[in-house]
Write an enzyme that holds these catalytic residues in place. Structure first.
Site, PDB file in Angstrom:
ATOM      1  CB  SER A  38      57.926  40.557  44.150  1.00 61.69           C
ATOM      2  OG  SER A  38      59.183  41.208  44.190  1.00 61.69           O
ATOM      3  CG  ASN A 125      61.200  53.528  45.881  1.00 54.60           C
ATOM      4  OD1 ASN A 125      61.118  52.320  46.110  1.00 54.60           O
ATOM      5  ND2 ASN A 125      61.067  54.447  46.823  1.00 54.60           N
ATOM      6  CB  SER A 292      31.323  16.906  22.606  1.00 51.02           C
ATOM      7  OG  SER A 292      30.636  16.229  23.643  1.00 51.02           O
ATOM      8  CE  LYS A 298      28.164  20.558  20.454  1.00 52.36           C
ATOM      9  NZ  LYS A 298      27.917  21.381  21.624  1.00 52.36           N
ATOM     10  CG  ASN A 300      32.074  22.024  21.033  1.00 55.04           C
ATOM     11  OD1 ASN A 300      30.980  22.091  20.467  1.00 55.04           O
ATOM     12  ND2 ASN A 300      32.340  21.166  21.994  1.00 55.04           N
ATOM     13  CD  GLU A 305      32.611  27.839  23.104  1.00 53.23           C
ATOM     14  OE1 GLU A 305      31.807  27.630  24.012  1.00 53.23           O
ATOM     15  OE2 GLU A 305      33.139  26.919  22.440  1.00 53.23           O
ATOM     16  CE1 TYR A 332      57.214  50.983  44.769  1.00 59.34           C
ATOM     17  CE2 TYR A 332      57.638  50.831  47.126  1.00 59.34           C
ATOM     18  CZ  TYR A 332      57.352  50.223  45.911  1.00 59.34           C
ATOM     19  OH  TYR A 332      57.188  48.863  45.843  1.00 59.34           O
ATOM     20  CD  GLN A 337      56.402  43.440  45.811  1.00 54.40           C
ATOM     21  OE1 GLN A 337      57.402  44.061  46.134  1.00 54.40           O
ATOM     22  NE2 GLN A 337      56.020  42.336  46.427  1.00 54.40           N
ATOM     23  CE  LYS A 340      56.529  44.931  39.990  1.00 52.37           C
ATOM     24  NZ  LYS A 340      56.402  46.229  40.703  1.00 52.37           N
TER      25      LYS A 340
HETATM   26  N1  ARG Z   1      59.564  45.070  44.614  1.00 52.91           N
HETATM   27  C1  ARG Z   1      59.166  46.444  44.589  1.00 52.91           C
HETATM   28  C2  ARG Z   1      58.028  46.663  43.606  1.00 52.91           C
HETATM   29  O1  ARG Z   1      57.783  45.780  42.818  1.00 52.91           O
HETATM   30  C3  ARG Z   1      60.335  47.273  44.170  1.00 52.91           C
HETATM   31  C4  ARG Z   1      60.470  48.557  44.888  1.00 52.91           C
HETATM   32  C5  ARG Z   1      60.594  48.332  46.329  1.00 52.91           C
HETATM   33  N2  ARG Z   1      60.897  49.518  47.022  1.00 52.91           N
HETATM   34  C6  ARG Z   1      60.851  49.580  48.342  1.00 52.91           C
HETATM   35  N3  ARG Z   1      61.187  50.677  48.880  1.00 52.91           N
HETATM   36  N4  ARG Z   1      60.510  48.552  49.076  1.00 52.91           N
HETATM   37  O2  ARG Z   1      57.389  47.680  43.621  1.00 52.91           O
END
Ligand code: ARG
Length: 491
Positions: A38, A125, A292, A298, A300, A305, A332, A337, A340
């Site tokens: 991530s 977590n 345009s 034109k 715009n 929009e 958790y 994940q 985000k």
């Molecule tokens: N990358 C994880 C998230 O964004 C962080 C927590 C991961 N925890 C785990 N036990 N794998 O949620």
């Protein structure tokens, strides 16, 4: 296939880079690594992760789990890394699973075994929940800042147009004349409510999950309340299971940003109408409109929009997250994940869209004459006749009938209401003497609407000065950072 000796060596290397290698005989498959990673999006939380690491080091020291020398060495490494992160000089490594892994890896590289002490009593977590709250609380203020600028632009235009009359619509049909300042100020109210929502949200989000560990708290003598205070939170979470799995703060944030999107979209739609040739009420500035590729004439309203279009995207961010959360067991789960990217997208979208809308609004040039000319058209003053009769003691039911009959006679004669002669008026009702013409002007109609919320100039002037006051308070809130004495490298 690599020979088994080389494969084992590779596996053991992968396990040592992950934060959880101990119990595994083989390393993760490349497919799992690719899916799991991530850092390409969560690295933007790196300085927040470092900030909470700094606070955590403080409690480890207070609990005597770090010596003074160890604590000083850790602090020096954190300050150094913070400066490098802020300057973009250091990023995630190929093998870092997430931002927490990356930040810990760098500290371990620099501090050796001592860096490994920083995970005591913490889990990713509670870390991710903490980082994310810190980040969004900061972003809420940034969004408030750009919204406040948009409000200022609307307030300036509204102030200039308090005395400009324009047709007001219901069902997109001409209804009654209004002050154009009143029309513009209505948008400021919508954004004010959004800003109130952000501030309310912020108070609910000022709860620290740090200390919840994986889900059950920590056996170490830590001090979640002290850490909470240091990170600018009002309190520490009372239930560790809830704290690591709660994402209400993200869902609520995304509701507010979606609604801001809806408000920008409704404003955008009006700008599209106003700037059309058919309305001809406003002209876009060259720098805030596009042309345009085929039709040279034109101009715009692309910003307006895109404001409409991006509302769809912001709503999608909210609904996507709600779908992720629905039916999730506590505590958790890795599904979390997925929380985000929608939030990052909402922040980025508003931070790029809002200033563009502000520039477009600030530079709009209104054709007040054209608006004023069409303000009384379409018999928009018919209600004035009815109200005038009510003041004379006629029940509104009859007054409405009489005013309707005037509209019919005017239509039959092909004239406007104020052009009906005395005979025509008396023909409709003996109550209708020439005095009614006093209210059959836009100016007269507006001037009578003096009560709170009305479109008369006096009322609009009072309204705008209150909006300007609350705009000042928002600008102030937007500059206050949630973490007191935050290091310069934060954010
Ligand atoms: N990358 C994880 C998230 O964004 C962080 C927590 C991961 N925890 C785990 N036990 N794998 O949620």
């Amino acid at each position: 296939m690599a020979d088994s000796g080389a494969q084992d060596a590779q596996d053991s290397q992968n396990r040592s880079k992950a934060l959880w290698g101990g119990r595994f005989a083989s390393g993760p498959s490349p497919e799992l690594v690719a899916l799991s990673r991530s850092t390409h999006f969560d690295w933007r939380l790196a300085t927040y992760d470092l900030l909470q690491t700094r606070a955590h080091a403080g409690v480890l020291r207070s609990a005597d789990l770090l010596t003074q020398e160890e604590y000083s060495a850790i602090n020096a490494a954190i300050e150094q890394l913070g400066t490098e992160l802020a300057a973009g000089q250091v990023g995630p490594g190929e093998d870092d699973e997430d931002v927490h892994t990356g930040v810990e890896r760098i500290l371990v590289e620099r501090l050796g075994a001592l860096g490994g002490k920083l995970r005591a009593g913490r889990s990713r977590n509670d870390q991710i929940a903490t980082d994310f709250r810190l980040y969004l609380r900061t972003q809420a203020r940034a969004i408030a800042g750009v919204l406040a600028e948009l409000q200022s632009a609307l307030i300036d235009q509204a102030t200039e147009h308090i005395d400009s009359a324009a047709p007001g619509f219901t069902h997109l049909q001409r209804a009654q004349p209004v002050s154009f300042g009143h029309e513009l100020a209505k948008h400021v109210h919508a954004f004010s409510r959004d800003l109130d929502r952000l501030a309310d949200w912020d108070a609910r989000t000022a709860v620290s999950p740090l200390g919840s560990g994986a889900l059950s708290g920590s056996a170490l003598p830590l001090d979640p309340e002290k850490v909470a205070a240091e990170l600018g939170f009002e309190s520490a979470a009372e239930n560790s299971i809830d704290a690591v799995s709660d994402r209400d703060f993200v869902a609520e944030f995304l509701f507010v940003t979606a609604l801001v999107g809806v408000h920008l979209s409704r404003l955008g739609e009006e700008v599209c109408l106003w700037t059309s040739k058919e309305f001809g009420w406003a002209k876009l500035h060259d720098s805030w409109s596009t042309g345009s590729s085929i039709m040279p004439q034109k101009k715009n309203p692309d910003i307006a929009e895109l404001a409409r279009g991006k509302a769809g995207r912001l709503i999608g961010d909210l609904t996507g997250l709600l779908a992720t959360l629905k039916g999730l067991p506590f505590a958790y789960n890795r599904d979390l994940q997925e929380d985000k990217e929608p939030a990052f997208d909402a922040v980025d979208t508003l931070m790029v869209l809002t200033p563009a809308v502000t520039g477009m609004i600030a530079t709009l040039e209104f054709d007040t004459e054209r608006m004023a000319q069409s303000a009384p058209g379409g018999h928009a003053l018919a209600t004035e006749i009815a109200d005038w009769l009510v003041v004379k003691g006629v029940p509104f039911r009859s007054a409405h009938e009489i005013a309707g009959a005037c509209v019919k006679v005017a239509d039959d004669q092909g004239v406007e209401l104020w052009e009906l002669d005395d005979q025509a008026l008396l023909g409709v009702s003996p109550e209708l003497d020439a005095g009614v013409r006093e209210v059959l002007s836009v100016h007269g109609a507006l001037a009578t609407r003096k009560t709170v919320g009305g479109t008369g100039p006096e009322s609009v002037r009072r309204q705008i000065s209150r909006l300007a006051e609350s705009n000042k308070r928002t600008i102030q809130w937007a500059t206050e950072q949630p973490v007191a004495n935050a290091p310069t490298w934060l954010g």
